[in-house]
Scaffold this active site. Structure first.
Site, PDB file in Angstrom:
ATOM      1  N   ASP A 265       0.867  -1.169   0.000  1.00 38.22           N
ATOM      2  CA  ASP A 265       0.000   0.000   0.000  1.00 38.22           C
ATOM      3  C   ASP A 265       0.908   1.225   0.000  1.00 38.22           C
ATOM      4  O   ASP A 265       2.134   1.125   0.146  1.00 38.22           O
ATOM      5  CB  ASP A 265      -0.964  -0.020   1.197  1.00 38.22           C
ATOM      6  CG  ASP A 265      -2.185   0.849   0.954  1.00 38.22           C
ATOM      7  OD1 ASP A 265      -3.222   0.617   1.579  1.00 38.22           O
ATOM      8  OD2 ASP A 265      -2.106   1.765   0.095  1.00 38.22           O
TER       9      ASP A 265
HETATM   10  C1  GLC Z   1      -4.425   4.172  -0.239  1.00 36.49           C
HETATM   11  C2  GLC Z   1      -5.314   3.026   0.211  1.00 36.49           C
HETATM   12  C3  GLC Z   1      -5.426   1.916  -0.796  1.00 36.49           C
HETATM   13  C4  GLC Z   1      -5.364   2.505  -2.190  1.00 36.49           C
HETATM   14  C5  GLC Z   1      -3.959   3.042  -2.373  1.00 36.49           C
HETATM   15  C6  GLC Z   1      -3.753   3.643  -3.757  1.00 36.49           C
HETATM   16  O1  GLC Z   1      -3.607   4.558   0.829  1.00 36.49           O
HETATM   17  O2  GLC Z   1      -5.003   2.445   1.460  1.00 36.49           O
HETATM   18  O3  GLC Z   1      -6.659   1.221  -0.556  1.00 36.49           O
HETATM   19  O4  GLC Z   1      -5.647   1.513  -3.161  1.00 36.49           O
HETATM   20  O5  GLC Z   1      -3.628   3.989  -1.383  1.00 36.49           O
HETATM   21  O6  GLC Z   1      -4.565   4.740  -3.921  1.00 36.49           O
END
Ligand code: GLC
Length: 721
Positions: A265
């Protein structure tokens, strides 16, 4: 195709290999049309690094994506195309109800259909993979991301996780065609169990509970062929997920057999330092690679590792293998997407125009909103209203055009119709109170005057889109006090009140339910939510939504969920005994039960379970529980309902909930019609986690409660022999 990948691997430098494992936000490639979904990157990188990265996130639009890909390939030495990923969670431009709303439909086919449309829109707007489905099991409405989830039940979560993957990717593990995208199931794992519902907080659950309750959603998505998995921000078993070899190597790779791309993430690798398990970016990068994280989203830790390795100009055989495995998986994904043959897959603006935000797509969005809306109260059958009913409409969300909810990234709010407009289109006598009655003190006399001419008041209240989703944890998941004040004032006018609650999470609605004659929960209903609400209020659509998450009576009950363990001193259900007996698992100042339970939702129709027939009450361990359920609609309304079956295992090796969902089916039953519905529950679905952490079915006695919500008392008994 393996030879092409092997050949490329042989040509790549260390820097190129590690850059291929890095994903950057779109603002590193161009400035306009960028949506950042995490802390902006401050890192400067060289042109060579930029034109070697493997992926870009948060950009879309055929023309824009094409421009980035063309520019990238002009500068790239090995011409390995970028893979474009983004958060398409409940729609791309056509926005469906939030996933917690879609889960209220209890309709996997509908969920699959919405994902298929989202895939087609995304794939024709230049995207190759989406960061969906989110399948974190959720039981705490203080956590803002419950809006993205499928609710509190493992079986419903797993069923909808599989449906989402089928919709987004198509069936099976064949090549992803031009109208589908790769899915990235998230967040592995158990992010929904953050302590106190506080965002990014510690998760400390037992491995037994993790396997018994939390694993199913990820497992079903992976079994259905999800091509990517995203690591979660949280710790699990004491180690941050992104460096957790037990979780990522033993459970995800070895046990679940996941061989796709594991992406972190946003900055989760870098944050291993904040967790205190890494002392530098390089240390964090090494730990993540050892855990099997193939792609680094926006932490630049892998870049720093590359710079170190280049300087040292030496790399161990073990590390080379780690790197090559990760790069292989990323290149294989690009291969499956056909990017080597066509790096400009989906980047055709004419096709985008044809396939995005079409009327057909919007029609499905409306049907999804109609099926996701939950009728919580309807005292004296106030709803549906006559088309000529005299209505006063008020409330802070009556004129809100953004009913899309969080993670509706490219959703179009400009064309959206407000609830006020939709109701005025549907009903002839609607007086709209434009002034925001929630500001300042409400003059009751004036309010009485303003509502004098109406038979009923519709109050549209709730939360705004920005109050749901990531980084929106709340200690008071309730209506804002000024909105409750409005309902109290309206109640004093003596008019019947229909309250619509727009929200991305369960709220404490105890007072709201007392003040309302009818209470409707559209969640965040998406692009055609207002029209769906109007159709339900006028009776053109009979509401059929069922709660995928319990609604607490009080904040102090949280977490309150239906399939909690029985305890040694459970309530008996007989109120006199439960009140007199002090030594029971209960509160002295609140009931144990939620205000509205899992699976609950009213209808304009009156459904009755007339008979439940087991075709056999002795079933082999590898057999099926076969039953027929006879349902009658004792009303003049056609309508859909969800027949639910909840298992009670009389004795087990580990503590079991009083009951747990093992079957559900949404059916249409016409007015005064009787239907017989067949169910087949494979005995394997009765497996639970034993002390040795293995899922297994026990021989023994079982009850199956069958009805229209988790509180049903209709039951049959059988044995597994
Ligand atoms: C965010 C979220 C995740 C998302 C990612 C990309 O922090 O936790 O669910 O897909 O970043 O945007």
């Amino acid at each position: 195709m393996v030879s092409r990948i092997k050949e490329l691997l042989g040509k790549m430098s260390i820097t190129e290999k590690i850059a291929q494992l890095s994903q950057l936000s779109a603002d590193y490639f161009q400035k306009d049309g960028v949506t950042l979904t995490g802390p902006a990157g401050k890192q400067q990188i060289t042109s060579e690094e930029l034109h070697s990265v493997g992926s870009v996130l948060g950009i879309s639009g055929a023309t824009r994506a094409r421009k980035i890909q063309e520019n990238y390939l002009q500068h790239s030495r090995l011409k390995i195309p970028l893979i474009f990923m983004a958060d398409v969670v409940h729609g791309y431009k056509t926005i469906f109800p939030i996933p917690l709303g879609l889960a209220s439909s209890f309709d996997p086919e509908l969920v699959e259909k919405t994902a298929k449309i989202a895939a087609k829109e995304s794939a024709n707007a230049g995207l190759h993979a989406v960061f969906a489905p989110m399948v974190d099991l959720v039981r705490d409405p203080r956590w803002g991301r419950v809006m993205e989830a499928n609710g509190e039940d493992p079986f419903l979560n797993g069923s909808l996780a599989a449906a989402s993957v089928r919709g987004f990717q198509g069936y099976g593990t064949g090549e992803l065609d031009r109208n589908h995208v790769a899915t990235c199931v998230k967040h592995f794992a158990a992010y929904g169990a953050a302590e106190g519902g506080r965002e990014y907080n510690t998760v400390d659950i037992s491995e037994w509970q993790f396997r018994d309750q939390y694993l199913e959603g990820y497992q079903k998505a992976i079994e259905t062929g999800a091509r990517l998995v995203m690591t979660s921000f949280n710790t699990l078993f004491g180690v941050p997920a992104t460096a957790n070899q037990k979780l990522m190597r033993s459970i995800l790779r070895d046990e679940l057999g996941f061989d796709g791309v594991l992406i972190s993430d946003w900055n989760a690798i870098g944050e291993l330092r904040e967790h205190g398990v890494a002392d530098s970016q390089v240390d964090a990068a090494v730990k993540a690679l050892k855990a099997g994280v193939d792609m680094d989203m926006m932490s630049f830790a892998y870049f720093e590792l590359a710079q170190k390795l280049e300087k040292e100009n030496q790399i161990s055989q073990e590390f080379t293998q780690l790197l090559d495995e990760a790069v292989y998986r990323v290149l294989k994904l690009k291969e499956e997407l056909g990017l080597f043959e066509d790096p400009f897959r989906g980047m055709d603006s004419l096709k985008e125009e044809e396939n995005v935000l079409t009327e057909d797509n919007l029609k499905v969005a409306q049907k999804a909103a109609e099926e996701s809306t939950v009728l919580l109260e309807n005292k004296n059958n106030l709803l549906p209203l006559r088309a000529d009913a005299k209505i006063t409409l008020c409330g802070p969300l009556a004129h809100e055009s953004d009913l899309l909810g969080s993670w509706s990234w490219k959703g179009d709010t400009v064309k959206n119709v407000t609830i006020a407009t939709a109701l005025q289109d549907k009903f002839r006598n609607v007086t709209v109170l434009d002034d925001d009655l929630t500001e300042g003190v409400i003059d009751l006399d004036i309010l009485k005057q303003k509502t004098a001419g109406s038979e009923v008041v519709i109050a549209v209240v709730g939360l705004r889109s920005f109050q749901s989703g990531e980084a929106t944890s709340m200690v008071k998941p309730c209506l804002p006090s000024e909105q409750l004040g409005l309902l109290k004032a309206l109640n004093k006018t003596g008019k019947k009140i229909i309250t619509l609650v727009i929200t991305g999470r369960p709220l404490v609605l105890t007072e709201v339910s007392e003040l309302s004659d009818a209470l409707l929960l559209p969640w965040f209903p998406g692009s055609r939510g207002s029209q769906a609400i109007a159709n339900i209020i006028v009776g053109e659509v009979n509401p059929s939504g069922k709660l995928p998450m319990s609604f607490p009576r009080s904040i102090g009950q949280i977490p309150v969920y239906y399939n909690s363990l029985r305890t040694g001193r459970p309530l008996t259900g007989r109120s006199s005994i439960d009140q007199e007996n002090k030594y029971l698992s209960k509160y002295i100042d609140e009931e144990n039960s939620p205000l509205y339970c899992f699976g609950y939702g009213l209808s304009y129709a009156d459904f009755k379970i007339k008979k439940v027939t087991l075709l056999d009450n002795q079933i082999a361990e590898d057999g099926e529980v076969n039953l027929q359920v006879e349902v009658k609609n004792e009303s003049h309304f056609d309508g859909q309902t969800v027949i639910q079956g909840y298992l009670h295992q009389c004795v087990a090796e580990t503590a079991q909930p009083e009951r747990e969902l093992k079957m559900f089916k949404k059916i249409m039953v016409k007015a005064n019609e009787t239907k017989i519905v067949d169910f087949r529950i494979p005995a394997s679905r009765l497996a639970y986690t034993h002390q040795n952490l293995i899922q297994k079915v026990d021989c023994g006695k079982y009850l199956l409660y069958v009805g229209f919500d988790a509180n049903t008392e209709e039951k049959v008994s059988f044995e597994i022999v």
